[in-house]
Design a protein around this motif. Structure first.
Motif, PDB file in Angstrom:
ATOM      1  N   ARG A 115     -15.228   7.856  15.604  1.00 15.05           N
ATOM      2  CA  ARG A 115     -14.443   7.531  14.403  1.00 15.05           C
ATOM      3  C   ARG A 115     -13.088   7.013  14.851  1.00 15.05           C
ATOM      4  NH1 ARG A 115     -10.512  10.600  11.326  1.00 15.05           N
ATOM      5  NH2 ARG A 115     -10.752  12.112  13.008  1.00 15.05           N
ATOM      6  N   VAL A 116     -12.685   5.892  14.238  1.00 14.00           N
ATOM      7  CA  VAL A 116     -11.354   5.317  14.458  1.00 14.00           C
ATOM      8  C   VAL A 116     -10.694   5.186  13.088  1.00 14.00           C
ATOM      9  CG1 VAL A 116     -10.018   3.338  15.301  1.00 14.00           C
ATOM     10  CG2 VAL A 116     -12.212   3.913  16.374  1.00 14.00           C
ATOM     11  N   VAL A 117      -9.492   5.752  12.942  1.00 10.48           N
ATOM     12  CA  VAL A 117      -8.709   5.632  11.711  1.00 10.48           C
ATOM     13  C   VAL A 117      -7.365   5.035  12.111  1.00 10.48           C
ATOM     14  CG1 VAL A 117      -7.686   6.854   9.757  1.00 10.48           C
ATOM     15  CG2 VAL A 117      -9.804   7.708  10.786  1.00 10.48           C
ATOM     16  N   THR A 118      -6.960   3.947  11.454  1.00  8.93           N
ATOM     17  CA  THR A 118      -5.698   3.291  11.794  1.00  8.93           C
ATOM     18  C   THR A 118      -4.776   3.264  10.585  1.00  8.93           C
ATOM     19  OG1 THR A 118      -6.847   1.920  13.405  1.00  8.93           O
ATOM     20  CG2 THR A 118      -4.671   1.177  12.720  1.00  8.93           C
ATOM     21  N   TYR A 119      -3.501   3.610  10.825  1.00 10.47           N
ATOM     22  CA  TYR A 119      -2.497   3.610   9.757  1.00 10.47           C
ATOM     23  C   TYR A 119      -1.265   2.830  10.179  1.00 10.47           C
ATOM     24  CZ  TYR A 119      -5.072   7.312   7.415  1.00 10.47           C
ATOM     25  OH  TYR A 119      -6.041   8.034   6.776  1.00 10.47           O
ATOM     26  N   TYR A 120      -0.715   2.099   9.232  1.00 11.28           N
ATOM     27  CA  TYR A 120       0.564   1.410   9.390  1.00 11.28           C
ATOM     28  C   TYR A 120       1.117   1.186   7.997  1.00 11.28           C
ATOM     29  CZ  TYR A 120      -2.446  -2.490   8.247  1.00 11.28           C
ATOM     30  OH  TYR A 120      -3.360  -3.291   7.640  1.00 11.28           O
ATOM     31  N   ASN A 121       2.379   0.775   7.914  1.00 13.97           N
ATOM     32  CA  ASN A 121       3.025   0.559   6.625  1.00 13.97           C
ATOM     33  C   ASN A 121       2.827  -0.900   6.216  1.00 13.97           C
ATOM     34  OD1 ASN A 121       4.919   0.018   4.569  1.00 13.97           O
ATOM     35  ND2 ASN A 121       6.209   1.714   5.245  1.00 13.97           N
ATOM     36  N   LEU A 122       1.851  -1.148   5.346  1.00 13.17           N
ATOM     37  CA  LEU A 122       1.546  -2.512   4.923  1.00 13.17           C
ATOM     38  C   LEU A 122       2.739  -3.173   4.241  1.00 13.17           C
ATOM     39  CD1 LEU A 122      -0.479  -4.822   4.662  1.00 13.17           C
ATOM     40  CD2 LEU A 122      -1.277  -3.767   2.528  1.00 13.17           C
ATOM     41  N   ALA A 123       3.484  -2.430   3.420  1.00 15.36           N
ATOM     42  CA  ALA A 123       4.656  -3.003   2.753  1.00 15.36           C
ATOM     43  C   ALA A 123       5.687  -3.479   3.771  1.00 15.36           C
ATOM     44  CB  ALA A 123       5.265  -1.983   1.799  1.00 15.36           C
ATOM     45  N   ASP A 124       5.877  -2.732   4.842  1.00 15.39           N
ATOM     46  CA  ASP A 124       6.793  -3.142   5.898  1.00 15.39           C
ATOM     47  C   ASP A 124       6.301  -4.423   6.563  1.00 15.39           C
ATOM     48  OD1 ASP A 124       8.839  -3.184   7.817  1.00 15.39           O
ATOM     49  OD2 ASP A 124       7.898  -1.665   9.067  1.00 15.39           O
ATOM     50  N   TRP A 125       5.011  -4.494   6.866  1.00 15.11           N
ATOM     51  CA  TRP A 125       4.438  -5.700   7.468  1.00 15.11           C
ATOM     52  C   TRP A 125       4.652  -6.910   6.555  1.00 15.11           C
ATOM     53  CZ3 TRP A 125       0.676  -9.194   6.098  1.00 15.11           C
ATOM     54  CH2 TRP A 125       0.302 -10.102   7.096  1.00 15.11           C
ATOM     55  N   ILE A 126       4.358  -6.748   5.264  1.00 13.42           N
ATOM     56  CA  ILE A 126       4.531  -7.855   4.308  1.00 13.42           C
ATOM     57  C   ILE A 126       5.986  -8.294   4.255  1.00 13.42           C
ATOM     58  CG2 ILE A 126       4.470  -8.446   1.843  1.00 13.42           C
ATOM     59  CD1 ILE A 126       1.825  -6.827   1.700  1.00 13.42           C
ATOM     60  N   ARG A 127       6.906  -7.337   4.262  1.00 15.24           N
ATOM     61  CA  ARG A 127       8.330  -7.675   4.257  1.00 15.24           C
ATOM     62  C   ARG A 127       8.683  -8.502   5.494  1.00 15.24           C
ATOM     63  NH1 ARG A 127      12.223  -6.185   7.048  1.00 15.24           N
ATOM     64  NH2 ARG A 127      11.204  -4.392   7.984  1.00 15.24           N
ATOM     65  N   GLN A 128       8.117  -8.160   6.619  1.00 18.66           N
ATOM     66  CA  GLN A 128       8.433  -8.869   7.868  1.00 18.66           C
ATOM     67  C   GLN A 128       7.861 -10.286   7.905  1.00 18.66           C
ATOM     68  OE1 GLN A 128       8.123  -6.743  11.647  1.00 18.66           O
ATOM     69  NE2 GLN A 128       7.894  -4.823  10.472  1.00 18.66           N
ATOM     70  N   VAL A 129       6.728 -10.517   7.283  1.00 15.74           N
ATOM     71  CA  VAL A 129       6.110 -11.845   7.370  1.00 15.74           C
ATOM     72  C   VAL A 129       6.346 -12.721   6.135  1.00 15.74           C
ATOM     73  CG1 VAL A 129       4.341 -11.023   8.967  1.00 15.74           C
ATOM     74  CG2 VAL A 129       3.830 -11.154   6.518  1.00 15.74           C
ATOM     75  N   ALA A 130       6.851 -12.126   5.052  1.00 12.33           N
ATOM     76  CA  ALA A 130       7.049 -12.898   3.810  1.00 12.33           C
ATOM     77  C   ALA A 130       8.228 -13.858   3.937  1.00 12.33           C
ATOM     78  CB  ALA A 130       7.285 -11.956   2.642  1.00 12.33           C
TER      79      ALA A 130
END
Length: 130
Positions: A115-130
């Motif tokens: 089992r692999v579970v991955t977490y990150y802050n999607l809102a932070d990623w969107i802010r960085q690439v928007a």
């Protein structure tokens, strides 16, 4: 078992999907941050192909933790990446770079990741690439 997780991440950073697949149980469950659970190596390989098309990523500042009985592990790291091609439902890609703290959780059995579970802050990623 943390050696299995270490090999998995080394393969990730090398872009070596076959080596990543070699660390996985045939019936691996892959839980991504946003989306459905994928089951099996074929689904995992398809996910990796999609990710390689849309993103170029390297994981840095890696710290791996392991349960005493070797059946679970976790990792904390930073994703350093470039957004290469627009991913469905996300902002338009034009080579933006990003740096994102993330983590993964693993279940292990017989030297393989089940089992692999991955977490990150999607809102932070969107802010960085928007």
């Amino acid at each position: 078992m943390s050696e299995t997780v270490r090999r998995y991440f080394e393969a990730f950073n090398a872009g070596d999907v076959p080596a990543m697949l070699g660390c996985l149980d045939p019936d691996v469950e892959h839980h991504v941050n946003e989306g459905r659970v994928r089951v099996g190596k074929t689904a995992f390989a398809e996910f990796c192909a999609h990710m390689s098309h849309c993103y170029a990523e390297r994981l840095t500042e890696m710290v791996i933790f392991e349960a005493e009985d070797g059946t679970r592990a976790a990792a904390e790291y930073v994703v350093e990446g470039r957004y290469l091609a627009t991913d469905e439902g996300l902002p338009e890609a034009h080579g933006q770079t990003y740096r994102l703290p993330a983590g993964s959780f693993f279940s292990l059995r017989d030297g393989r990741i089940t089992r692999v579970v991955t977490y990150y802050n999607l809102a932070d990623w969107i802010r960085q690439v928007a």
